[in-house]
Design an enzyme around this catalytic site. Structure first.
Site, PDB file in Angstrom:
ATOM      1  N   ALA A 134      44.320  90.928  46.301  1.00  0.00           N
ATOM      2  CA  ALA A 134      42.863  90.956  46.234  1.00  0.00           C
ATOM      3  C   ALA A 134      42.345  89.823  45.356  1.00  0.00           C
ATOM      4  O   ALA A 134      42.406  89.907  44.125  1.00  0.00           O
ATOM      5  CB  ALA A 134      42.403  92.307  45.690  1.00  0.00           C
ATOM      6  N   GLU A 137      35.849  88.048  46.389  1.00  0.00           N
ATOM      7  CA  GLU A 137      34.796  88.937  45.867  1.00  0.00           C
ATOM      8  C   GLU A 137      33.496  88.654  46.607  1.00  0.00           C
ATOM      9  O   GLU A 137      33.375  87.608  47.249  1.00  0.00           O
ATOM     10  CB  GLU A 137      34.589  88.648  44.370  1.00  0.00           C
ATOM     11  CG  GLU A 137      35.817  88.932  43.525  1.00  0.00           C
ATOM     12  CD  GLU A 137      35.583  88.647  42.050  1.00  0.00           C
ATOM     13  OE1 GLU A 137      34.481  88.160  41.694  1.00  0.00           O
ATOM     14  OE2 GLU A 137      36.513  88.927  41.262  1.00  0.00           O
ATOM     15  N   PRO A 138      32.502  89.534  46.452  1.00  0.00           N
ATOM     16  CA  PRO A 138      31.227  89.273  47.136  1.00  0.00           C
ATOM     17  C   PRO A 138      30.649  87.898  46.794  1.00  0.00           C
ATOM     18  O   PRO A 138      30.057  87.234  47.644  1.00  0.00           O
ATOM     19  CB  PRO A 138      30.323  90.402  46.622  1.00  0.00           C
ATOM     20  CG  PRO A 138      31.264  91.510  46.269  1.00  0.00           C
ATOM     21  CD  PRO A 138      32.528  90.851  45.790  1.00  0.00           C
ATOM     22  N   GLY A 139      30.875  87.419  45.585  1.00  0.00           N
ATOM     23  CA  GLY A 139      30.300  86.120  45.202  1.00  0.00           C
ATOM     24  C   GLY A 139      31.310  84.990  45.154  1.00  0.00           C
ATOM     25  O   GLY A 139      31.010  83.908  44.636  1.00  0.00           O
ATOM     26  N   GLY A 141      34.718  83.188  47.424  1.00  0.00           N
ATOM     27  CA  GLY A 141      35.716  83.163  48.490  1.00  0.00           C
ATOM     28  C   GLY A 141      36.589  81.941  48.315  1.00  0.00           C
ATOM     29  O   GLY A 141      37.619  81.976  47.656  1.00  0.00           O
ATOM     30  N   THR A 168      43.430  92.522  52.919  1.00  0.00           N
ATOM     31  CA  THR A 168      44.345  92.909  53.998  1.00  0.00           C
ATOM     32  C   THR A 168      45.297  93.990  53.486  1.00  0.00           C
ATOM     33  O   THR A 168      45.883  93.831  52.412  1.00  0.00           O
ATOM     34  CB  THR A 168      45.136  91.673  54.486  1.00  0.00           C
ATOM     35  OG1 THR A 168      44.194  90.721  54.971  1.00  0.00           O
ATOM     36  CG2 THR A 168      46.126  92.023  55.577  1.00  0.00           C
ATOM     37  N   ASP A 254      51.558  78.384  47.443  1.00  0.00           N
ATOM     38  CA  ASP A 254      52.612  77.504  47.969  1.00  0.00           C
ATOM     39  C   ASP A 254      53.570  78.308  48.848  1.00  0.00           C
ATOM     40  O   ASP A 254      54.277  77.758  49.688  1.00  0.00           O
ATOM     41  CB  ASP A 254      53.405  76.853  46.825  1.00  0.00           C
ATOM     42  CG  ASP A 254      52.521  75.976  45.970  1.00  0.00           C
ATOM     43  OD1 ASP A 254      51.420  75.632  46.422  1.00  0.00           O
ATOM     44  OD2 ASP A 254      52.933  75.642  44.839  1.00  0.00           O
ATOM     45  N   GLU A 380      43.711  82.778  53.213  1.00  0.00           N
ATOM     46  CA  GLU A 380      44.589  81.913  52.395  1.00  0.00           C
ATOM     47  C   GLU A 380      44.066  80.477  52.334  1.00  0.00           C
ATOM     48  O   GLU A 380      44.839  79.535  52.179  1.00  0.00           O
ATOM     49  CB  GLU A 380      46.033  81.921  52.924  1.00  0.00           C
ATOM     50  CG  GLU A 380      46.715  83.256  52.824  1.00  0.00           C
ATOM     51  CD  GLU A 380      46.738  83.807  51.414  1.00  0.00           C
ATOM     52  OE1 GLU A 380      46.044  84.829  51.170  1.00  0.00           O
ATOM     53  OE2 GLU A 380      47.416  83.246  50.548  1.00  0.00           O
ATOM     54  N   THR A 382      40.425  78.262  53.883  1.00  0.00           N
ATOM     55  CA  THR A 382      39.919  77.844  55.200  1.00  0.00           C
ATOM     56  C   THR A 382      40.415  76.433  55.557  1.00  0.00           C
ATOM     57  O   THR A 382      40.955  75.713  54.711  1.00  0.00           O
ATOM     58  CB  THR A 382      38.371  77.802  55.185  1.00  0.00           C
ATOM     59  OG1 THR A 382      37.975  76.816  54.207  1.00  0.00           O
ATOM     60  CG2 THR A 382      37.759  79.147  54.841  1.00  0.00           C
TER      61      THR A 382
HETATM   62  C1  LIG Z   1      40.363  89.622  58.177  1.00  0.00           C
HETATM   63  C2  LIG Z   1      40.340  89.010  56.811  1.00  0.00           C
HETATM   64  C3  LIG Z   1      41.391  89.280  55.947  1.00  0.00           C
HETATM   65  C4  LIG Z   1      41.369  88.749  54.656  1.00  0.00           C
HETATM   66  N1  LIG Z   1      42.372  89.073  53.787  1.00  0.00           N
HETATM   67  C5  LIG Z   1      42.246  88.720  52.475  1.00  0.00           C
HETATM   68  C6  LIG Z   1      43.162  89.229  51.497  1.00  0.00           C
HETATM   69  O1  LIG Z   1      44.137  89.915  51.820  1.00  0.00           O
HETATM   70  N2  LIG Z   1      42.930  88.926  50.201  1.00  0.00           N
HETATM   71  C7  LIG Z   1      41.870  88.154  49.791  1.00  0.00           C
HETATM   72  O2  LIG Z   1      41.714  87.943  48.602  1.00  0.00           O
HETATM   73  N3  LIG Z   1      40.993  87.644  50.701  1.00  0.00           N
HETATM   74  C8  LIG Z   1      41.166  87.922  52.018  1.00  0.00           C
HETATM   75  N4  LIG Z   1      40.257  87.442  52.941  1.00  0.00           N
HETATM   76  C9  LIG Z   1      39.172  86.590  52.491  1.00  0.00           C
HETATM   77  C10 LIG Z   1      39.366  85.135  52.875  1.00  0.00           C
HETATM   78  O3  LIG Z   1      40.443  84.573  52.170  1.00  0.00           O
HETATM   79  C11 LIG Z   1      38.038  84.415  52.606  1.00  0.00           C
HETATM   80  O4  LIG Z   1      37.121  84.876  53.574  1.00  0.00           O
HETATM   81  C12 LIG Z   1      38.166  82.912  52.681  1.00  0.00           C
HETATM   82  O5  LIG Z   1      38.860  82.439  51.570  1.00  0.00           O
HETATM   83  C13 LIG Z   1      36.810  82.207  52.740  1.00  0.00           C
HETATM   84  O6  LIG Z   1      35.958  82.683  51.771  1.00  0.00           O
HETATM   85  P1  LIG Z   1      34.450  83.120  52.150  1.00  0.00           P
HETATM   86  O7  LIG Z   1      34.530  84.034  53.312  1.00  0.00           O
HETATM   87  O8  LIG Z   1      33.774  83.620  50.918  1.00  0.00           O
HETATM   88  O9  LIG Z   1      33.764  81.796  52.629  1.00  0.00           O
HETATM   89  P2  LIG Z   1      33.047  80.684  51.725  1.00  0.00           P
HETATM   90  O10 LIG Z   1      33.900  80.246  50.602  1.00  0.00           O
HETATM   91  O11 LIG Z   1      31.669  81.162  51.403  1.00  0.00           O
HETATM   92  O12 LIG Z   1      32.957  79.483  52.772  1.00  0.00           O
HETATM   93  C14 LIG Z   1      32.049  79.494  53.882  1.00  0.00           C
HETATM   94  C15 LIG Z   1      32.276  78.211  54.677  1.00  0.00           C
HETATM   95  O13 LIG Z   1      32.059  77.059  53.832  1.00  0.00           O
HETATM   96  C16 LIG Z   1      33.216  76.224  53.807  1.00  0.00           C
HETATM   97  N5  LIG Z   1      33.387  75.654  52.460  1.00  0.00           N
HETATM   98  C17 LIG Z   1      33.432  76.331  51.285  1.00  0.00           C
HETATM   99  N6  LIG Z   1      33.622  75.475  50.254  1.00  0.00           N
HETATM  100  C18 LIG Z   1      33.703  74.235  50.793  1.00  0.00           C
HETATM  101  C19 LIG Z   1      33.893  72.921  50.263  1.00  0.00           C
HETATM  102  N7  LIG Z   1      34.051  72.714  48.952  1.00  0.00           N
HETATM  103  N8  LIG Z   1      33.932  71.880  51.108  1.00  0.00           N
HETATM  104  C20 LIG Z   1      33.789  72.081  52.455  1.00  0.00           C
HETATM  105  N9  LIG Z   1      33.586  73.296  53.027  1.00  0.00           N
HETATM  106  C21 LIG Z   1      33.549  74.345  52.204  1.00  0.00           C
HETATM  107  C22 LIG Z   1      34.357  77.140  54.172  1.00  0.00           C
HETATM  108  O14 LIG Z   1      35.445  76.425  54.714  1.00  0.00           O
HETATM  109  C23 LIG Z   1      33.708  78.065  55.176  1.00  0.00           C
HETATM  110  O15 LIG Z   1      33.717  77.476  56.439  1.00  0.00           O
HETATM  111  C24 LIG Z   1      40.298  87.918  54.243  1.00  0.00           C
HETATM  112  C25 LIG Z   1      39.256  87.621  55.135  1.00  0.00           C
HETATM  113  C26 LIG Z   1      39.254  88.175  56.391  1.00  0.00           C
HETATM  114  C27 LIG Z   1      38.099  87.876  57.317  1.00  0.00           C
END
Ligand SMILES: Cc1cc2nc3c(=O)[nH]c(=O)nc-3n(C[C@H](O)[C@H](O)[C@H](O)COP(=O)(O)OP(=O)(O)OC[C@H]3O[C@@H](n4cnc5c(N)ncnc54)[C@H](O)[C@@H]3O)c2cc1C
Length: 403
Positions: A134, A137-139, A141, A168, A254, A380, A382
């Protein structure tokens, strides 16, 4: 000299994983896509088999750990070890079904975190535990340094407060590895990970999400309210080393990024195999000895998709091989994850297109794979974040210099 063959000694593991994927995962793939949030009980027997493989030291399709130091440094020289085995096994299993692999007991991303940063004593204590991870968080990613969940020391315990989203296996796992900050004024160096076991007072599963794909896998929102965990559950060292910064927790990536890349490779290969079958049945031959330009348009497209698949596959193997050989692999892990994440989305959608209306219906798993693929380019880190990491490493810039 570089050898592009898979190591012979991995043959048995690949075969076993393939059999399991074909005989256990594929037959129940559509069932659990439809029955979202239902635990696939068929996995219990199979998980026990994997435990056996892992404890034999051969590695299976799950979470090993990129351990950089300690007793397991072993002999020097070129070796193909646990990380490569896990990647190869994961590819096969995800050829079967990625959502089901993500639902496998004791193979969670939290297990990879434990494998990567736990002390020897913790490794022993948490053996056999199924752990989710985990961070989000809401604020926060993509910018995982911005997490706000706090861990405050109180005697021999830490008290956790905060909310985690998109976890997950957050509902099904025995424990969750929670990232929290010891001191928000000290920045990313103060972020540590804590193993929080199910049933700990103050730890609550708030809800599970409905999703586009990987519906067999549960994705949960978790809340920690004055949740007390023993001091010994902090993974690694409690020292806040501002020089080292984020290194401890980031080391987890990694290991997990090559794993997610391997998942993408498995799904892409499933789609390519099925599309080849459909094209062959339709009388479209794919000829590797003739230029794509001179072939049927569908065959030319297929060859392009396969080339991307091969590139992603080799990058993924390289990143795992480097981990096994104790070479820093952060750049390669991000390159593999970026390439494989992008490739699986393109390949699966193109395969739906090549198969025509059939590929769009539930009669075919192509439809499902095109939905399952997208998450592999999101979690892990984007696509954009992987590219950012690669750019920083290649250009020698810090995260403050290139955002
Ligand atoms: C089905 C599912 C399973 C998941 N499992 C886990 C889990 O087990 N544990 C966990 O901790 N999280 C988990 N996640 C969360 C996932 O890792 C995050 O959703 C992901 O890291 C992106 O964060 P965000 O959704 O807040 O998007 P944001 O960070 O808000 O990004 C939104 C968009 O902006 C882009 N962006 C952000 N910053 C930049 C930048 N500096 N330059 C260019 N583009 C940028 C991103 O690429 C994305 O397209 C899961 C998500 C889903 C949907």
């Amino acid at each position: 000299m570089i050898n592009l063959e898979t190591p012979k000694k991995a043959g048995a593991l690949i075969n076993q994983a393939y059999q399991a994927a074909a005989e256990v995962f594929r037959p129940i793939s559509r069932k659990y896509d439809r029955a979202e949030h239902t635990y696939p009980s068929e996995l219990d027997m199979f998980a026990a088999l994997l435990d056996g493989l892992n404890s034999s030291g051969e590695g299976g399709a799950g979470a090993a750990g990129v351990r950089r130091s300690g007793k397991d440094d072993g002999p020097k020289g070129n070796r193909n070890g646990a990380n490569l085995n896990v990647v190869l096994g994961t590819i096969e299993m995800c050829w079967g079904d990625v959502g089901l692999l993500l639902s496998m007991p004791r193979q969670g991303l939290g297990n990879a975190a434990i494998g990567s940063v736990a002390t020897d004593e913790q490794l022993e204590r948490f053996k056999g535990l199924w752990a989710a991870m985990a961070i989000t968080e809401p604020g926060c990613g993509s910018d995982s340094a911005a997490i706000t969940t706090t861990a405050t020391q109180d005697g021999d315990d830490y008290i956790l407060n905060g909310e985690k989203i998109f976890v997950t296996s957050g509902q099904r796992a025995d424990a969750v590895v929670v990232w929290a900050t010891l001191d928000r004024t000290k920045g990313r160096a103060a972020i540590k990970s804590f193993v929080v076991e199910k049933g700990t007072p103050g730890f609550e599963v708030v809800r599970v999400e409905h999703k586009l794909g990987i519906r067999a896998s549960d994705t949960a929102v978790l809340r920690f309210e004055n949740c007390r965990v023993p001091r010994e559950n902090l993974l690694g060292t409690p020292e806040i080393d501002t020089a080292k910064g984020f290194a401890g927790v980031m080391q987890t990536f990694d290991n997990t990024r090559p794993l997610v890349a391997a998942m993408a490779i498995g799904v892409a290969r499933a789609a390519l195999d099925e599309t080849r079958r459909i094209l062959t049945e339709a009388g479209v031959g794919i000829d590797y000895d003739r230029p794509a330009l001179t072939q049927h348009a569908a065959a030319a497209t297929f060859l392009q998709l396969e080339a991307d698949y091969e590139a992603a596959y080799l990058l993924t193997l390289e990143s795992a091989w480097m981990a096994d050989n104790r070479q820093p692999n952060s750049l390669q892990a991000s390159m593999a994850k970026a390439k494989a994440g992008r490739t699986v989305v393109e390949v699966t959608l193109k395969c739906v297109e090549l198969a025509g209306s059939y590929g769009y219906t539930e009669e075919s798993l192509l439809e499902k794979w095109s939905r399952d693929a997208k998450i592999l380019d999101i979690f892990e880190g984007t696509q954009q974040i992987q590219q950012l990491i690669v750019a920083r490493r290649v250009l020698g810039k810090t995260s403050a210099q290139l955002k």
